[in-house]
Motif scaffolding. Structure first.
Motif, PDB file in Angstrom:
ATOM      1  N   TRP A   1       0.827  -1.211   0.000  1.00 19.62           N
ATOM      2  CA  TRP A   1       0.000   0.000   0.000  1.00 19.62           C
ATOM      3  C   TRP A   1       0.860   1.259   0.000  1.00 19.62           C
ATOM      4  O   TRP A   1       0.540   2.237  -0.690  1.00 19.62           O
ATOM      5  CB  TRP A   1      -0.924  -0.004   1.212  1.00 19.62           C
ATOM      6  N   ASN A   2       1.955   1.254   0.769  1.00 22.25           N
ATOM      7  CA  ASN A   2       2.871   2.394   0.732  1.00 22.25           C
ATOM      8  C   ASN A   2       3.450   2.599  -0.665  1.00 22.25           C
ATOM      9  O   ASN A   2       3.559   3.738  -1.145  1.00 22.25           O
ATOM     10  CB  ASN A   2       4.016   2.191   1.733  1.00 22.25           C
ATOM     11  N   ARG A   3       3.817   1.512  -1.333  1.00 26.98           N
ATOM     12  CA  ARG A   3       4.351   1.645  -2.704  1.00 26.98           C
ATOM     13  C   ARG A   3       3.307   2.259  -3.624  1.00 26.98           C
ATOM     14  O   ARG A   3       3.633   3.102  -4.465  1.00 26.98           O
ATOM     15  CB  ARG A   3       4.797   0.282  -3.238  1.00 26.98           C
ATOM     16  N   ASN A   4       2.057   1.831  -3.490  1.00 25.20           N
ATOM     17  CA  ASN A   4       1.002   2.400  -4.326  1.00 25.20           C
ATOM     18  C   ASN A   4       0.815   3.883  -4.048  1.00 25.20           C
ATOM     19  O   ASN A   4       0.588   4.680  -4.972  1.00 25.20           O
ATOM     20  CB  ASN A   4      -0.314   1.659  -4.085  1.00 25.20           C
ATOM     21  N   LEU A   5       0.895   4.273  -2.765  1.00 25.79           N
ATOM     22  CA  LEU A   5       0.737   5.685  -2.415  1.00 25.79           C
ATOM     23  C   LEU A   5       1.875   6.512  -3.006  1.00 25.79           C
ATOM     24  O   LEU A   5       1.641   7.605  -3.537  1.00 25.79           O
ATOM     25  CB  LEU A   5       0.693   5.841  -0.891  1.00 25.79           C
ATOM     26  N   VAL A   6       3.101   6.006  -2.945  1.00 23.90           N
ATOM     27  CA  VAL A   6       4.232   6.716  -3.536  1.00 23.90           C
ATOM     28  C   VAL A   6       4.054   6.819  -5.051  1.00 23.90           C
ATOM     29  O   VAL A   6       4.225   7.896  -5.648  1.00 23.90           O
ATOM     30  CB  VAL A   6       5.552   5.993  -3.196  1.00 23.90           C
ATOM     31  N   ARG A   7       3.693   5.710  -5.680  1.00 28.23           N
ATOM     32  CA  ARG A   7       3.552   5.667  -7.136  1.00 28.23           C
ATOM     33  C   ARG A   7       2.463   6.637  -7.613  1.00 28.23           C
ATOM     34  O   ARG A   7       2.590   7.260  -8.671  1.00 28.23           O
ATOM     35  CB  ARG A   7       3.217   4.245  -7.577  1.00 28.23           C
ATOM     36  N   ASN A   8       1.414   6.770  -6.822  1.00 29.47           N
ATOM     37  CA  ASN A   8       0.270   7.594  -7.226  1.00 29.47           C
ATOM     38  C   ASN A   8       0.154   8.859  -6.378  1.00 29.47           C
ATOM     39  O   ASN A   8      -0.940   9.396  -6.213  1.00 29.47           O
ATOM     40  CB  ASN A   8      -1.017   6.772  -7.101  1.00 29.47           C
ATOM     41  N   TRP A   9       1.275   9.340  -5.857  1.00 30.53           N
ATOM     42  CA  TRP A   9       1.257  10.429  -4.881  1.00 30.53           C
ATOM     43  C   TRP A   9       0.537  11.674  -5.409  1.00 30.53           C
ATOM     44  O   TRP A   9      -0.329  12.241  -4.732  1.00 30.53           O
ATOM     45  CB  TRP A   9       2.687  10.784  -4.464  1.00 30.53           C
ATOM     46  N   GLU A  10       0.879  12.123  -6.587  1.00 28.92           N
ATOM     47  CA  GLU A  10       0.276  13.355  -7.104  1.00 28.92           C
ATOM     48  C   GLU A  10      -1.228  13.210  -7.266  1.00 28.92           C
ATOM     49  O   GLU A  10      -1.993  14.116  -6.929  1.00 28.92           O
ATOM     50  CB  GLU A  10       0.932  13.752  -8.425  1.00 28.92           C
ATOM     51  N   ALA A  11      -1.679  12.050  -7.760  1.00 27.80           N
ATOM     52  CA  ALA A  11      -3.116  11.826  -7.919  1.00 27.80           C
ATOM     53  C   ALA A  11      -3.805  11.743  -6.560  1.00 27.80           C
ATOM     54  O   ALA A  11      -4.930  12.229  -6.393  1.00 27.80           O
ATOM     55  CB  ALA A  11      -3.365  10.555  -8.730  1.00 27.80           C
ATOM     56  N   CYS A  12      -3.151  11.123  -5.592  1.00 33.06           N
ATOM     57  CA  CYS A  12      -3.738  11.024  -4.245  1.00 33.06           C
ATOM     58  C   CYS A  12      -3.863  12.395  -3.605  1.00 33.06           C
ATOM     59  O   CYS A  12      -4.886  12.716  -2.973  1.00 33.06           O
ATOM     60  CB  CYS A  12      -2.884  10.105  -3.369  1.00 33.06           C
ATOM     61  N   VAL A  13      -2.826  13.218  -3.743  1.00 28.76           N
ATOM     62  CA  VAL A  13      -2.869  14.573  -3.194  1.00 28.76           C
ATOM     63  C   VAL A  13      -3.964  15.385  -3.867  1.00 28.76           C
ATOM     64  O   VAL A  13      -4.709  16.135  -3.218  1.00 28.76           O
ATOM     65  CB  VAL A  13      -1.493  15.250  -3.335  1.00 28.76           C
ATOM     66  N   ALA A  14      -4.097  15.238  -5.174  1.00 24.77           N
ATOM     67  CA  ALA A  14      -5.154  15.949  -5.886  1.00 24.77           C
ATOM     68  C   ALA A  14      -6.541  15.510  -5.417  1.00 24.77           C
ATOM     69  O   ALA A  14      -7.485  16.302  -5.407  1.00 24.77           O
ATOM     70  CB  ALA A  14      -5.005  15.719  -7.399  1.00 24.77           C
ATOM     71  N   GLU A  15      -6.655  14.251  -5.003  1.00 26.87           N
ATOM     72  CA  GLU A  15      -7.954  13.715  -4.594  1.00 26.87           C
ATOM     73  C   GLU A  15      -8.334  14.115  -3.180  1.00 26.87           C
ATOM     74  O   GLU A  15      -9.482  14.488  -2.915  1.00 26.87           O
ATOM     75  CB  GLU A  15      -7.933  12.181  -4.705  1.00 26.87           C
ATOM     76  N   VAL A  16      -7.392  14.037  -2.222  1.00 28.14           N
ATOM     77  CA  VAL A  16      -7.754  14.248  -0.809  1.00 28.14           C
ATOM     78  C   VAL A  16      -6.957  15.352  -0.132  1.00 28.14           C
ATOM     79  O   VAL A  16      -7.233  15.674   1.032  1.00 28.14           O
ATOM     80  CB  VAL A  16      -7.593  12.942  -0.006  1.00 28.14           C
ATOM     81  N   GLY A  17      -5.983  15.932  -0.805  1.00 26.79           N
ATOM     82  CA  GLY A  17      -5.146  16.951  -0.192  1.00 26.79           C
ATOM     83  C   GLY A  17      -3.874  16.354   0.388  1.00 26.79           C
ATOM     84  O   GLY A  17      -3.837  15.188   0.787  1.00 26.79           O
ATOM     85  N   GLU A  18      -2.826  17.176   0.444  1.00 25.04           N
ATOM     86  CA  GLU A  18      -1.526  16.673   0.892  1.00 25.04           C
ATOM     87  C   GLU A  18      -1.540  16.269   2.360  1.00 25.04           C
ATOM     88  O   GLU A  18      -0.902  15.286   2.748  1.00 25.04           O
ATOM     89  CB  GLU A  18      -0.427  17.712   0.649  1.00 25.04           C
ATOM     90  N   ASN A  19      -2.266  17.016   3.202  1.00 22.55           N
ATOM     91  CA  ASN A  19      -2.268  16.674   4.628  1.00 22.55           C
ATOM     92  C   ASN A  19      -2.839  15.283   4.866  1.00 22.55           C
ATOM     93  O   ASN A  19      -2.285  14.485   5.636  1.00 22.55           O
ATOM     94  CB  ASN A  19      -3.077  17.710   5.412  1.00 22.55           C
ATOM     95  N   THR A  20      -3.962  14.961   4.220  1.00 22.18           N
ATOM     96  CA  THR A  20      -4.564  13.636   4.385  1.00 22.18           C
ATOM     97  C   THR A  20      -3.657  12.555   3.814  1.00 22.18           C
ATOM     98  O   THR A  20      -3.508  11.481   4.402  1.00 22.18           O
ATOM     99  CB  THR A  20      -5.946  13.592   3.711  1.00 22.18           C
ATOM    100  N   ALA A  21      -3.043  12.838   2.681  1.00 19.00           N
ATOM    101  CA  ALA A  21      -2.112  11.859   2.100  1.00 19.00           C
ATOM    102  C   ALA A  21      -0.934  11.607   3.046  1.00 19.00           C
ATOM    103  O   ALA A  21      -0.462  10.471   3.181  1.00 19.00           O
ATOM    104  CB  ALA A  21      -1.610  12.348   0.742  1.00 19.00           C
ATOM    105  N   ARG A  22      -0.464  12.657   3.724  1.00 21.04           N
ATOM    106  CA  ARG A  22       0.605  12.486   4.706  1.00 21.04           C
ATOM    107  C   ARG A  22       0.156  11.591   5.865  1.00 21.04           C
ATOM    108  O   ARG A  22       0.917  10.761   6.360  1.00 21.04           O
ATOM    109  CB  ARG A  22       1.039  13.839   5.261  1.00 21.04           C
ATOM    110  N   VAL A  23      -1.085  11.788   6.319  1.00 23.58           N
ATOM    111  CA  VAL A  23      -1.621  10.938   7.392  1.00 23.58           C
ATOM    112  C   VAL A  23      -1.533   9.475   6.991  1.00 23.58           C
ATOM    113  O   VAL A  23      -1.097   8.616   7.771  1.00 23.58           O
ATOM    114  CB  VAL A  23      -3.082  11.319   7.710  1.00 23.58           C
ATOM    115  N   TRP A  24      -1.914   9.171   5.768  1.00 24.05           N
ATOM    116  CA  TRP A  24      -1.936   7.785   5.321  1.00 24.05           C
ATOM    117  C   TRP A  24      -0.545   7.200   5.177  1.00 24.05           C
ATOM    118  O   TRP A  24      -0.302   6.046   5.541  1.00 24.05           O
ATOM    119  CB  TRP A  24      -2.738   7.679   4.026  1.00 24.05           C
TER     120      TRP A  24
END
Length: 427
Positions: free
Chosen positions: A362-385
């Motif tokens: 899951w961490n690898r997926n978050l790194v791979r899709n970081w920009e899309a995840c940040v665009a979806e939920v915001g950088e703060n929430t992505a950092r929490v995850w």
């Protein structure tokens, strides 16, 4: 540090560490601590970050500063700060200052920093404040807590979890098994333990996005009902069932497991629900699930556990940011509750190393899709995850937490379970 040394944030940090700073630490006042050539660097960027740390010691204050971007970890990706967490948890040991030292530290760094800044918007209220708003583990409060965690964004979960949309521990044949194959193997192992046969009825409580329901229907011809407290999960699962043409066998309802009235199921699966229900509710939980089974039916309970059965509160970061009201205990407590509810426990299995591998995926997926995840939920929430998954991974590595399958049967009035002399599934 002598009483004549100038007070800086760097000297303050160094004075509180028992064994020295294992990483390079820099602060907005120009001070620093730790080895200059360290691969991992902590940068405290502003007074708000300092106030977070001073007003909420321990993991909560540092988490607040990190989530808000006031404390930055250089040398690791925010989607996977695992290496930094291993290093910090192994080597960062604070000592308790004397009362006189504490007064001097506060005066030196500024009494104004003792005023807590507003917490990040991703943070839930503390437990005592939540208690004012409703009885813990009531239907209404549980629905709110589940929504906090699971209704983040279906798209975000697709990016992090991958095509399986499965948010529970996978089962790996080898460390190189893909996450998707390992999740399918997990579902297949559960189906085998439940001995699912075509035409049987399965109830999956806390079904998430319907992964178990769809797998059992598609691969074993089972008529499967799943229930979840997350509306977004139920809606996603319904679309997936329709897309796969499984509507005649599979159904997911937006419903609390306590409100399932049907009975006579051949099997019940509970995959990742027990963590949310509260230890004191175990008797009612297992009693309710037993009541849904026919005589000879089987229950598979899959949940995160502790390596002991002593009471232990969830840490502040996990409780306020990730799993509000979540509770963990040892597998012994779970087995006892199942037995006291009239179930015969047939098999117990610990899958602890598999969850560390799952979280790494899951961490690898978050790194791979970081920009899309940040665009979806915001950088703060992505950092929490990123922080939560990496920290949990460390916990599974170190046996601070475990993952157990408990397989049980509802026997008939004569004690017959229908369970074979030896398990029929492959390890």
């Amino acid at each position: 540090m002598s009483t004549t040394d100038p007070m800086t944030i760097g000297t303050m940090v160094e004075s509180l560490l028992r064994d020295g700073m294992p990483v390079r630490f820099t602060a907005y006042d120009g001070s620093a601590a730790g080895p200059e050539d360290a691969a991992i660097r902590l940068d405290l960027r502003n007074e708000r970050g300092l106030a977070y740390i001073m007003t909420a010691p321990g993991d909560l204050g540092m988490a607040r500063a990190y989530v808000m971007g006031d404390l930055v970890i250089d040398g690791v990706h925010p989607g996977d700060p695992y290496d930094a967490m291993v290093l910090l948890q192994s080597n960062l040991r604070f000592r308790r200052p004397s009362p006189a030292e504490a007064v001097r530290l506060v005066k030196g760094l500024g009494i104004g920093n003792l005023k807590p800044p507003p917490p990040p918007p991703q943070e839930q209220l503390p437990r005592w404040r939540r208690a004012v708003e409703g009885v813990r583990h009531s239907l209404a409060r549980d629905a709110g807590m589940i929504a906090h965690h699971y209704d983040v964004s279906n798209r975000f979960y697709e990016l992090v979890l991958g095509p399986s949309m499965t948010y529970t521990c996978a089962v790996f044949g080898t460390p190189d098994t893909t996450l998707e194959d390992a999740q399918a193997a997990k579902y297949e192992l559960i189906c085998a333990k439940l001995d699912l046969q075509p035409g049987q009825r399965l109830l999956d409580v806390g079904c998430g996005w319907g992964g178990m329901v769809r797998h059992a229907a598609r691969e074993h011809g089972v008529r499967a009902l799943g229930v979840t407290l997350s509306l977004q999960q139920a809606q996603w699962a319904k679309r997936a069932i329709d897309r796969e043409g499984l509507g005649d066998l599979a159904e997911v309802r937006h419903l609390d497991y306590r409100e399932v009235a049907e009975g006579g199921f051949d099997a019940v699966s509970s995959i990742g629900l027990t963590e949310h229900i509260g230890v004191r509710h175990y008797p009612a939980y297992f009693g309710h699930l037993r009541g849904r089974l026919r005589p000879g039916g089987r229950l598979l309970n899959h949940c995160i556990t502790r390596p002991h059965n002593r009471p232990q509160q969830t840490g502040a970061f996990i409780d306020r940011y990730v799993f509000p009201d979540g509770e963990l205990t040892g597998v012994g407590t779970i087995v006892r509750a199942a037995q006291d509810a009239g179930l015969e426990v047939q098999h117990v299995e610990n899958l602890r190393p598999h969850y560390a591998l799952t979280l790494a995926g899951w961490n690898r997926n978050l790194v791979r899709n970081w920009e899309a995840c940040v665009a979806e939920v915001g950088e703060n929430t992505a950092r929490v995850w990123g922080l939560y998954m990496a920290g949990s991974r460390v916990g599974f590595d170190r046996d601070d937490v475990e993952l157990h399958h408990v397989l049980a049967t509802r026997n008939d009035d004569d004690g017959r379970s229908g369970y074979p002399l030896r398990p029929l599934w492959k390890a």
